[in-house]
Enzyme design. Structure first.
Site, mmCIF file in Angstrom:
data_model
loop_
_atom_site.group_PDB
_atom_site.id
_atom_site.type_symbol
_atom_site.label_atom_id
_atom_site.label_comp_id
_atom_site.label_asym_id
_atom_site.label_seq_id
_atom_site.Cartn_x
_atom_site.Cartn_y
_atom_site.Cartn_z
ATOM 1 C CG HIS A 254 33.944 44.830 29.794
ATOM 2 N ND1 HIS A 254 35.064 44.701 28.997
ATOM 3 C CD2 HIS A 254 34.257 45.779 30.710
ATOM 4 C CE1 HIS A 254 35.995 45.531 29.421
ATOM 5 N NE2 HIS A 254 35.526 46.202 30.457
ATOM 6 C CD GLU B 171 33.406 47.455 27.397
ATOM 7 O OE1 GLU B 171 32.568 47.566 28.308
ATOM 8 O OE2 GLU B 171 34.558 47.904 27.468
HETATM 9 O O1 LIG Z 1 39.644 47.055 35.115
HETATM 10 P P1 LIG Z 1 38.142 46.924 34.932
HETATM 11 O O2 LIG Z 1 37.343 47.338 36.141
HETATM 12 O O3 LIG Z 1 37.768 45.553 34.436
HETATM 13 O O4 LIG Z 1 37.751 47.954 33.786
HETATM 14 C C1 LIG Z 1 38.408 47.925 32.578
HETATM 15 C C2 LIG Z 1 37.885 49.021 31.660
HETATM 16 O O5 LIG Z 1 36.560 48.713 31.307
HETATM 17 C C3 LIG Z 1 36.045 49.566 30.284
HETATM 18 O O6 LIG Z 1 34.751 49.161 29.977
HETATM 19 C C4 LIG Z 1 36.006 50.990 30.782
HETATM 20 O O7 LIG Z 1 35.510 51.827 29.749
HETATM 21 C C5 LIG Z 1 37.402 51.406 31.205
HETATM 22 O O8 LIG Z 1 37.344 52.715 31.754
HETATM 23 C C6 LIG Z 1 37.950 50.429 32.249
HETATM 24 O O9 LIG Z 1 39.291 50.783 32.555
#
Ligand SMILES: O=P(O)(O)OC[C@H]1O[C@@H](O)[C@H](O)[C@@H](O)[C@@H]1O
Length: 317
Positions: free
Chosen positions: A180, A283
């Protein structure tokens, strides 16, 4: 399950490395890397790379100024590892959900907020190379027992990350996964993403409908998309910092493009309300119909190579 002090004590004997030092930031222990080719920071929690800045360049990876270094809580920014599911577990394919227990499950899987173990580390003229293992192979049923997870990073002029899943259980495993990556940009309105033109995507903000772009992607509002069957290389062009970030992926068939924009930024944890301008997530993933089925005895390596290239001044997006 291994605890944080154990994770720290087990990595100490490996730490006699040039260019590498241990750094405690609030509740978490991190590896600080100061190599002539690049500076980086890696948290043992989540095996999360938090900084990557090649020598003489702007940071390539974004870390929130409000990032909190707390045990059991994912840090906002860097490259969190999402595994064995991506996002909301209940939005994953049936085959992935069938591996998971009932009830509430955290977003993005089990491993991003847990301590990992440093398995090996070395350095040479090209950079610092390390491997972190998730110390547990016992998983909540019905997830099969014996599945092993590790990550290798090579930090130098370029950044290489490989996430290895080994199915040592006697059952077929179905997973989705993502590196990510939060990329740093001068200002998101000066950034565009190339190589995803004509690639179908699921727009999670529009009832998960499928769509397609006819031009490079420029961000001008909240964006949360899952691209399917992606090309090997995706490029972020930053016209203000005069650079391209080239993201090469191997054995990844999906990409998630995310920017929370103004309203969602106000609701996010560890996120300053105007920080959406400085970051753009692209990502490297295998999600939705690109999730992976691994028979017993098989494995999968999800890889990304991230390279920063200066460009001549270019027109704004
Ligand atoms: O706040 P988190 O759980 O780290 O996620 C952040 C974002 O991560 C992204 O990968 C998702 O596509 C989003 O929908 C999400 O809001």
């Amino acid at each position: 399950m291994i605890d944080w002090p154990q994770s720290l004590n087990l990595c100490r004997p490996l730490m006699h490395q040039p260019y590498v030092s241990l750094r405690q930031i609030d509740e978490l222990v991190c590896l600080q890397i100061d190599h002539p080719k690049a500076r980086a920071l890696v948290a043992l929690q989540g095996a999360q790379l938090l900084e990557y800045t090649p020598a003489g360049a702007q940071p390539v990876i974004w870390l929130s100024e409000q990032a909190e270094f707390k045990r059991g809580q994912s840090i906002r920014g860097g490259i969190p590892i999402c595994w064995p599911w991506f996002g909301d577990a209940r939005k994953n394919p049936e085959t992935v959900q069938a591996m998971l227990p009932e009830g509430n499950l955290p977003a993005h899987g089990w491993v991003r907020s847990k301590p990992w173990l440093l398995d090996r580390i070395s350095s040479d003229d090209n950079g610092v190379h390390l491997k972190l293992c998730f110390p547990e192979t016992q998983w909540p049923a019905p997830f099969p027992q014996g599945v092993e997870l590790s990550v290798e990073m090579s930090i130098g002029e370029e950044l290489n990350i490989a996430l290895l899943t080994e199915n040592k259980s006697d059952q077929t495993l179905n997973i989705s996964q993502a590196l990510h990556s939060y990329f740093a940009v001068s200002d998101v309105i000066h950034a565009s993403i190339n190589n995803l033109i004509h690639v179908p995507f699921i727009d999670t903000l529009n009832d998960w409908n499928e769509n397609i772009d006819q031009a490079p992607i420029c961000i001008s509002g909240e964006t949360d998309r899952i691209y399917k069957n992606t090309p090997e290389m995706i490029c972020i062009v930053d016209s203000k910092w005069n650079r391209e970030i080239q993201i090469y992926s191997k054995d990844s068939q999906s990409a998630v493009v995310w920017n929370p924009w103004i309203e969602k930024a106000k609701r996010l944890s560890q996120f300053e309300s105007s920080a959406y301008k400085q970051m753009l997530c692209v990502e490297t993933a295998n999600v939705l119909n690109n999730c992976k089925e691994l028979p017993p005895g098989s494995g999968w390596v999800l890889q990304t190579n991230i390279a920063n290239h200066s460009t001549p001044p270019i027109a704004n997006c």
